[in-house]
Scaffold this motif. Structure first.
Motif, PDB file in Angstrom:
ATOM      1  N   PHE A   1       0.101  -4.863 -12.513  1.00 35.38           N
ATOM      2  CA  PHE A   1       0.111  -3.445 -12.130  1.00 35.38           C
ATOM      3  C   PHE A   1      -1.153  -3.058 -11.355  1.00 35.38           C
ATOM      4  O   PHE A   1      -1.096  -2.250 -10.430  1.00 35.38           O
ATOM      5  N   SER A   2      -2.288  -3.638 -11.743  1.00 34.42           N
ATOM      6  CA  SER A   2      -3.558  -3.261 -11.100  1.00 34.42           C
ATOM      7  C   SER A   2      -3.510  -3.472  -9.590  1.00 34.42           C
ATOM      8  O   SER A   2      -4.081  -2.684  -8.836  1.00 34.42           O
ATOM      9  N   ASN A   3      -2.837  -4.535  -9.182  1.00 34.27           N
ATOM     10  CA  ASN A   3      -2.769  -4.841  -7.749  1.00 34.27           C
ATOM     11  C   ASN A   3      -2.161  -3.705  -6.944  1.00 34.27           C
ATOM     12  O   ASN A   3      -2.440  -3.550  -5.761  1.00 34.27           O
ATOM     13  N   TYR A   4      -1.312  -2.941  -7.613  1.00 32.13           N
ATOM     14  CA  TYR A   4      -0.549  -1.941  -6.879  1.00 32.13           C
ATOM     15  C   TYR A   4      -1.380  -0.737  -6.466  1.00 32.13           C
ATOM     16  O   TYR A   4      -0.929   0.105  -5.697  1.00 32.13           O
ATOM     17  N   HIS A   5      -2.602  -0.672  -6.959  1.00 38.44           N
ATOM     18  CA  HIS A   5      -3.439   0.435  -6.505  1.00 38.44           C
ATOM     19  C   HIS A   5      -3.781   0.289  -5.025  1.00 38.44           C
ATOM     20  O   HIS A   5      -3.900   1.273  -4.302  1.00 38.44           O
ATOM     21  N   ASN A   6      -3.938  -0.940  -4.593  1.00 39.99           N
ATOM     22  CA  ASN A   6      -4.204  -1.202  -3.177  1.00 39.99           C
ATOM     23  C   ASN A   6      -3.063  -0.639  -2.318  1.00 39.99           C
ATOM     24  O   ASN A   6      -3.283   0.112  -1.346  1.00 39.99           O
ATOM     25  N   GLY A   7      -1.852  -0.956  -2.701  1.00 38.25           N
ATOM     26  CA  GLY A   7      -0.685  -0.455  -1.972  1.00 38.25           C
ATOM     27  C   GLY A   7      -0.525   1.051  -2.095  1.00 38.25           C
ATOM     28  O   GLY A   7      -0.089   1.722  -1.156  1.00 38.25           O
ATOM     29  N   ARG A   8      -0.872   1.584  -3.271  1.00 40.56           N
ATOM     30  CA  ARG A   8      -0.751   3.032  -3.474  1.00 40.56           C
ATOM     31  C   ARG A   8      -1.679   3.807  -2.542  1.00 40.56           C
ATOM     32  O   ARG A   8      -1.303   4.822  -1.965  1.00 40.56           O
ATOM     33  N   LEU A   9      -2.901   3.290  -2.402  1.00 40.45           N
ATOM     34  CA  LEU A   9      -3.850   3.955  -1.496  1.00 40.45           C
ATOM     35  C   LEU A   9      -3.306   3.964  -0.067  1.00 40.45           C
ATOM     36  O   LEU A   9      -3.362   4.974   0.642  1.00 40.45           O
TER      37      LEU A   9
ATOM     38  N   ILE B   1       1.868  -0.800   6.622  1.00 33.27           N
ATOM     39  CA  ILE B   1       1.757  -2.269   6.628  1.00 33.27           C
ATOM     40  C   ILE B   1       0.275  -2.566   6.467  1.00 33.27           C
ATOM     41  O   ILE B   1      -0.559  -1.948   7.144  1.00 33.27           O
ATOM     42  N   LEU B   2      -0.055  -3.481   5.578  1.00 35.06           N
ATOM     43  CA  LEU B   2      -1.469  -3.799   5.340  1.00 35.06           C
ATOM     44  C   LEU B   2      -1.855  -5.082   6.066  1.00 35.06           C
ATOM     45  O   LEU B   2      -1.085  -6.041   6.115  1.00 35.06           O
ATOM     46  N   LEU B   3      -3.082  -5.077   6.623  1.00 40.41           N
ATOM     47  CA  LEU B   3      -3.640  -6.276   7.247  1.00 40.41           C
ATOM     48  C   LEU B   3      -4.608  -6.923   6.267  1.00 40.41           C
ATOM     49  O   LEU B   3      -5.141  -6.249   5.375  1.00 40.41           O
ATOM     50  N   ASP B   4      -4.879  -8.211   6.445  1.00 38.60           N
ATOM     51  CA  ASP B   4      -5.873  -8.864   5.580  1.00 38.60           C
ATOM     52  C   ASP B   4      -7.280  -8.697   6.179  1.00 38.60           C
ATOM     53  O   ASP B   4      -7.453  -8.012   7.208  1.00 38.60           O
ATOM     54  N   GLY B   5      -8.259  -9.322   5.561  1.00 40.45           N
ATOM     55  CA  GLY B   5      -9.656  -9.177   5.996  1.00 40.45           C
ATOM     56  C   GLY B   5      -9.895  -9.661   7.421  1.00 40.45           C
ATOM     57  O   GLY B   5     -10.863  -9.264   8.068  1.00 40.45           O
ATOM     58  N   GLN B   6      -9.007 -10.543   7.900  1.00 39.96           N
ATOM     59  CA  GLN B   6      -9.137 -11.062   9.279  1.00 39.96           C
ATOM     60  C   GLN B   6      -8.300 -10.246  10.266  1.00 39.96           C
ATOM     61  O   GLN B   6      -8.163 -10.602  11.432  1.00 39.96           O
ATOM     62  N   GLY B   7      -7.679  -9.194   9.770  1.00 40.68           N
ATOM     63  CA  GLY B   7      -6.861  -8.351  10.657  1.00 40.68           C
ATOM     64  C   GLY B   7      -5.460  -8.885  10.884  1.00 40.68           C
ATOM     65  O   GLY B   7      -4.768  -8.427  11.802  1.00 40.68           O
ATOM     66  N   LYS B   8      -5.041  -9.847  10.053  1.00 44.81           N
ATOM     67  CA  LYS B   8      -3.692 -10.416  10.217  1.00 44.81           C
ATOM     68  C   LYS B   8      -2.711  -9.688   9.298  1.00 44.81           C
ATOM     69  O   LYS B   8      -3.087  -9.196   8.227  1.00 44.81           O
ATOM     70  N   VAL B   9      -1.450  -9.701   9.705  1.00 44.39           N
ATOM     71  CA  VAL B   9      -0.414  -8.959   8.975  1.00 44.39           C
ATOM     72  C   VAL B   9      -0.139  -9.603   7.621  1.00 44.39           C
ATOM     73  O   VAL B   9      -0.038 -10.833   7.512  1.00 44.39           O
ATOM     74  N   THR B  10      -0.025  -8.754   6.577  1.00 42.71           N
ATOM     75  CA  THR B  10       0.319  -9.287   5.252  1.00 42.71           C
ATOM     76  C   THR B  10       1.707  -8.766   4.846  1.00 42.71           C
ATOM     77  O   THR B  10       2.701  -9.408   5.082  1.00 42.71           O
ATOM     78  N   GLU B  11       1.759  -7.561   4.260  1.00 46.19           N
ATOM     79  CA  GLU B  11       3.023  -7.035   3.729  1.00 46.19           C
ATOM     80  C   GLU B  11       2.888  -5.533   3.514  1.00 46.19           C
ATOM     81  O   GLU B  11       1.864  -4.939   3.825  1.00 46.19           O
ATOM     82  N   GLY B  12       3.920  -4.938   2.962  1.00 41.10           N
ATOM     83  CA  GLY B  12       3.881  -3.535   2.571  1.00 41.10           C
ATOM     84  C   GLY B  12       3.457  -3.432   1.112  1.00 41.10           C
ATOM     85  O   GLY B  12       3.273  -4.446   0.435  1.00 41.10           O
ATOM     86  N   PRO B  13       3.318  -2.206   0.597  1.00 43.28           N
ATOM     87  CA  PRO B  13       2.857  -2.034  -0.785  1.00 43.28           C
ATOM     88  C   PRO B  13       3.807  -2.626  -1.830  1.00 43.28           C
ATOM     89  O   PRO B  13       3.387  -2.960  -2.925  1.00 43.28           O
ATOM     90  N   GLY B  14       5.085  -2.773  -1.507  1.00 42.05           N
ATOM     91  CA  GLY B  14       6.029  -3.305  -2.489  1.00 42.05           C
ATOM     92  C   GLY B  14       7.113  -4.148  -1.861  1.00 42.05           C
ATOM     93  O   GLY B  14       8.203  -4.269  -2.424  1.00 42.05           O
ATOM     94  N   ALA B  15       6.830  -4.747  -0.727  1.00 41.65           N
ATOM     95  CA  ALA B  15       7.829  -5.597  -0.065  1.00 41.65           C
ATOM     96  C   ALA B  15       7.140  -6.465   0.980  1.00 41.65           C
ATOM     97  O   ALA B  15       6.121  -6.065   1.551  1.00 41.65           O
ATOM     98  N   CYS B  16       7.686  -7.653   1.226  1.00 44.68           N
ATOM     99  CA  CYS B  16       7.213  -8.479   2.331  1.00 44.68           C
ATOM    100  C   CYS B  16       7.852  -7.974   3.623  1.00 44.68           C
ATOM    101  O   CYS B  16       8.611  -7.003   3.604  1.00 44.68           O
ATOM    102  N   LEU B  17       7.529  -8.619   4.713  1.00 45.31           N
ATOM    103  CA  LEU B  17       8.134  -8.191   5.981  1.00 45.31           C
ATOM    104  C   LEU B  17       8.405  -9.391   6.879  1.00 45.31           C
ATOM    105  O   LEU B  17       7.844 -10.477   6.689  1.00 45.31           O
TER     106      LEU B  17
END
Ligand SMILES: Cc1ncc(COP(=O)(O)O)c(C=O)c1O
Length: 314
Positions: free
Chosen positions: A166-174, A188-204
């Motif tokens: 559950f704790s991980n979901y705070h990142n997506g909630r923000l 859509i969230l990027l990683d530390g290198q600016g690459k595409v990762t996923e949404g708060p509750g789904a991949c893409l």
């Protein structure tokens, strides 16, 4: 070594009242979701009217991920994979479900909150399996407007996205809240290198020049069961090339199609990214084809992949 005294208080303050410590109980659901160390799974079961059967979709695969998460947080755990799967079926029968159902197993460390930070490996846990009816219908023309978030996706050496806690979901909630206040449906969230990762509750996945492309499982994403299902549908059912690789932010702006994939969202097309239309700004043909195939497989209308469907009713 315990850093806190073992003594308990006699009273606790709750909602404006000082009440005896023992009486400060809440529903077990609330404990699980509130807990820093809560691990969970999200599973769906689909009703097939013709077969008069409820099929749990990829139950073993979800439970495997659940057990992997439990292993990562070093909980003492006593249930086997078989017991977990059988318990889901028993619960579904007890609830007499003859419709689509969402199933939510979760586990958290037993004991008082301050013990959470002591994180003693092997500590006793509480396992809950909750479930609730839902209706799996989305307008096939529905497509959402998304943005690239200013929040960075959690990294594997910080708070692993692979760990479904559950704790991980705070990142997506923000990120979701930011998207929301700025007038988008989702981020859509990027990683530390600016690459595409996923949404708060789904991949893409994106479509570029007829090929379906998705970030690899080492891209700070949850190891999504749906992502795996979509890979199989794309290659085996639709006979379309499928590639797992790093995706740049700017590919989101020039791809032909983009969709989220996950148990909850199923296949959700994206209409625009940062106000740039994806393709012609509507649900695209490949996303539609995947969504249709997915809907038929999970429900057993397409009888292939029977190993993915566990029947509830005997
Ligand atoms: C952060 C995140 N990524 C991806 C997914 C998709 O995973 P799955 O396809 O196994 O549901 C989920 C689903 O819960 C999720 O919460």
């Amino acid at each position: 070594m315990a850093i806190y005294s073992e003594e308990m208080a006699t009273f606790i303050w709750r909602n404006g009242e000082t009440i005896p410590w023992e009486e400060a109980t809440i529903h077990v659901n609330s404990v699980g979701h509130a807990s820093v160390a809560g691990i969970f799974e999200g599973i769906k079961a689909y009703w097939n009217e013709t077969d008069e059967q409820l099929y749990v979709f990829r139950l073993q695969d979800h439970m495997k991920r659940f057990l992997n998460s439990i292993r990562m947080v070093r909980y003492g755990f006593v249930y086997s994979m078989d017991k977990l799967c059988e318990s889901v079926l028993e619960l579904s029968r007890a609830n007499e479900y003859r419709r689509d159902v969402y199933i939510r197993p979760y586990i958290f460390q037993k004991g008082i909150v301050r013990e959470l930070l002591q994180a003693v490996p092997g500590k006793e846990t509480e396992l809950i399996i909750d479930s609730w009816p839902f209706t799996s219908y989305r307008d096939p023309d529905q497509a959402i407007d998304v943005c690239v978030s200013s929040w960075t996706r959690i990294a594997d050496n910080v708070l692993p996205a692979r760990l479904k806690c559950f704790s991980n979901y705070h990142n997506g909630r923000l990120a979701a809240m930011e998207a929301n206040v700025n007038g988008y449906d989702w981020p859509i969230l990027l990683d530390g290198q600016g690459k595409v990762t996923e949404g708060p509750g789904a991949c893409l996945a994106i479509v570029r020049d007829g090929k379906v492309v998705t970030p690899s499982i080492t891209s700070s994403i949850l190891e999504s069961v749906t992502r795996d299902t979509v890979g199989r549908i794309v290659t085996e059912v639709l006979d379309i090339p499928f590639e797992e690789r790093v995706i740049d932010r700017t590919e989101l702006y020039i791809c032909d199609e983009l969709f989220f994939i996950g148990t909850g969202w199923e296949i959700m097309p994206v209409a625009s990214v940062d106000r740039l239309p994806v393709g012609d700004g509507k649900a695209g043909p490949i996303g539609r084809a995947i969504r249709k195939a997915y809907g038929e497989i999970v429900r057993g209308i397409d009888t292939r992949y029977s190993q993915w469907r566990t029947p509830v009713w005997l």
